[in-house]
Design an enzyme around this catalytic site. Structure first.
Site, short mmCIF file in Angstrom:
data_model
loop_
_atom_site.label_atom_id
_atom_site.label_comp_id
_atom_site.label_asym_id
_atom_site.label_seq_id
_atom_site.Cartn_x
_atom_site.Cartn_y
_atom_site.Cartn_z
N GLU A 124 0.84 -1.21 0.00
CA GLU A 124 0.00 0.00 0.00
C GLU A 124 0.88 1.26 0.00
OE1 GLU A 124 -2.47 -1.45 3.46
OE2 GLU A 124 -4.09 -0.90 2.09
N GLU A 144 -3.32 -10.13 3.69
CA GLU A 144 -4.45 -9.76 4.55
C GLU A 144 -5.48 -10.88 4.63
OE1 GLU A 144 -2.85 -7.75 2.59
OE2 GLU A 144 -2.76 -5.72 3.42
C1 1HE Z 1 6.75 -8.28 12.23
C2 1HE Z 1 6.09 -8.17 10.99
C3 1HE Z 1 4.82 -7.54 10.98
C4 1HE Z 1 7.97 -9.17 10.66
N1 1HE Z 1 4.33 -7.08 12.15
N2 1HE Z 1 6.21 -7.81 13.36
N3 1HE Z 1 2.24 -8.40 7.17
C5 1HE Z 1 2.52 -9.70 7.08
O1 1HE Z 1 1.69 -10.56 7.26
C6 1HE Z 1 3.97 -10.05 6.83
C7 1HE Z 1 4.52 -10.79 8.04
N4 1HE Z 1 5.98 -10.94 7.94
C8 1HE Z 1 6.57 -11.87 7.17
O2 1HE Z 1 5.95 -12.59 6.41
C9 1HE Z 1 8.07 -11.98 7.29
O3 1HE Z 1 8.45 -11.37 8.51
C10 1HE Z 1 8.83 -11.31 6.16
C11 1HE Z 1 8.65 -12.13 4.87
C12 1HE Z 1 8.38 -9.87 5.91
C13 1HE Z 1 10.33 -11.25 6.52
O4 1HE Z 1 10.81 -12.55 6.88
P1 1HE Z 1 12.19 -12.69 7.68
O5 1HE Z 1 12.47 -14.14 7.81
O6 1HE Z 1 13.23 -11.83 7.07
O7 1HE Z 1 11.93 -12.01 9.12
P2 1HE Z 1 11.14 -12.65 10.36
O8 1HE Z 1 12.06 -13.54 11.16
O9 1HE Z 1 9.84 -13.24 9.96
O10 1HE Z 1 10.78 -11.36 11.24
C14 1HE Z 1 11.79 -10.65 11.97
C15 1HE Z 1 11.09 -9.92 13.09
O11 1HE Z 1 10.18 -8.97 12.54
C16 1HE Z 1 10.25 -10.84 13.95
O12 1HE Z 1 10.24 -10.29 15.28
P3 1HE Z 1 11.19 -10.88 16.44
O13 1HE Z 1 10.86 -10.03 17.64
O14 1HE Z 1 10.79 -12.33 16.57
O15 1HE Z 1 12.61 -10.72 15.95
C17 1HE Z 1 8.87 -10.71 13.36
O16 1HE Z 1 7.85 -11.00 14.29
C18 1HE Z 1 8.88 -9.22 13.02
N5 1HE Z 1 7.90 -8.92 12.00
N6 1HE Z 1 6.86 -8.74 10.05
C19 1HE Z 1 5.02 -7.23 13.29
N7 1HE Z 1 4.12 -7.36 9.86
C20 1HE Z 1 -3.35 -0.85 6.92
S1 1HE Z 1 -3.81 -2.45 6.82
C21 1HE Z 1 -2.43 -3.35 6.28
C22 1HE Z 1 -2.65 -4.79 6.59
C23 1HE Z 1 -1.37 -5.56 6.44
O17 1HE Z 1 -0.32 -5.04 6.20
S2 1HE Z 1 -1.53 -7.24 6.69
C24 1HE Z 1 0.05 -7.87 6.31
C25 1HE Z 1 0.95 -7.88 7.51
#
Ligand code: 1HE
Length: 270
Positions: A124, A144
């Site tokens: 977005e 989403e």
């Molecule tokens: C996060 C988020 C997040 C990572 N919110 N903390 N977005 C998603 O559903 C995408 C979710 N994220 C992923 O699929 C992956 O993290 C990635 C593909 C983006 C990156 O993977 P990777 O292996 O490099 O990183 P990771 O180990 O998954 O994440 C590293 C840290 O970032 C980890 O936290 P930690 O405390 O365990 O180190 C994750 O929890 C954190 N992290 N993504 C919170 N999104 C206005 S409406 C919009 C609606 C949406 O955007 S829905 C889609 C949300």
């Protein structure tokens, strides 16, 4: 800041701790700076984006936006979702809309340098920018549907205007992820570059954009998307007004003289 020519911004821009902002002449570079969380957009970061895009110094004529670390942006910070009431949910979405509108309908064109994840709210954000450069590592998703959500940051209005509602429907219903080449083919990116080259390409484009007459750039980013939303008849009328305003500007007249007297460049493929 990877680009040594960019000097850290001052004033209110320097207080935004989730962003790194540098300025080099008429181009600013804004970098999302939450790499530990993959630049996930929490409320503070969305508000800081809004603040940045309504506070550019007058000298800034184009902006590059990129993400620190291995990904451009992981979208909405899911740890903040919590238990929102319906009304709080609407207010939250409207807060995102205000920030994304400040980017799309702000004072200057914005070039996004994408790499890694450009997912959910990250897509977005990218779609609120005017030009998108994608490195080879870029991948696009709208998870989403899988998270039990709907887009709330302007995605339903902006993404279909780039790739069509049918492709967005596929991405949301099936969780389909597009890689950099697929994104380029469907029109998510304008430029596809090798890994590590995105910011330099985006800065080069921003410098070219900054060299245009400011009123022409204003017309492109403010009038063009609105005309596209109008009926043909209304759009043509608005086009006439915008064209007359642009060509009446002294910058346009000077550029005409420059061309007619042989001082301006010719149109040529770079
Ligand atoms: C996060 C988020 C997040 C990572 N919110 N903390 N977005 C998603 O559903 C995408 C979710 N994220 C992923 O699929 C992956 O993290 C990635 C593909 C983006 C990156 O993977 P990777 O292996 O490099 O990183 P990771 O180990 O998954 O994440 C590293 C840290 O970032 C980890 O936290 P930690 O405390 O365990 O180190 C994750 O929890 C954190 N992290 N993504 C919170 N999104 C206005 S409406 C919009 C609606 C949406 O955007 S829905 C889609 C949300």
């Amino acid at each position: 800041m990877t680009l040594p020519a960019f000097v850290p911004a001052t004033g209110v821009l320097a207080t935004l701790d989730l962003l790194q902002i540098g300025v080099d002449g008429d181009v600013a570079h804004l970098r999302l700076a939450r790499p530990d969380k993959r630049n996930a957009l929490n409320d503070a970061l969305v508000r800081q984006l809004h603040t940045a895009f309504v506070n550019w110094p007058a000298a800034v004529r184009a902006v590059v936006i990129s993400g620190e670390g291995r990904h451009f942006c992981a979208g909405l910070d899911l740890s903040e979702l919590g238990e929102r009431s319906t009304f709080e949910g609407v207010a939250h979405s409207r807060m995102w809309h205000a920030a994304m509108d400040a980017i799309q309908f702000g004072p200057v064109p914005v070039v996004a340098a994408l790499h890694g994840a450009v997912v959910g709210g990250g897509l977005e954000l990218a779609s609120a920018c005017h030009i998108r450069v994608a490195e080879a590592s870029t991948f696009y998703g709208l998870p989403e549907g899988q998270r039990g959500l709907f887009v709330g940051g302007g995605g339903s209005a902006r993404v279909p205007r780039l790739i069509g509602a049918a492709r967005m429907t596929d991405m949301m219903l099936t969780g389909r992820v597009l890689d950099a080449d697929e994104g380029q083919a469907v029109g998510l990116s304008h430029y596809r570059v090798a890994d590590g080259e995105g910011v330099a390409k985006a800065v080069a484009l921003a410098r070219r954009i900054a060299a245009n007459a400011p009123l022409s750039n204003f017309a492109v980013i403010q009038a063009l998307p609105r005309i596209a939303d109008l009926s043909q008849s209304d759009g043509l009328f608005v086009e006439s007004l915008m064209a007359a305003i642009a060509q009446g500007d002294e910058a346009a007249k000077q550029r005409m003289r420059d061309f007619l007297e042989g001082r301006a460049g010719k149109v040529a493929k770079a």
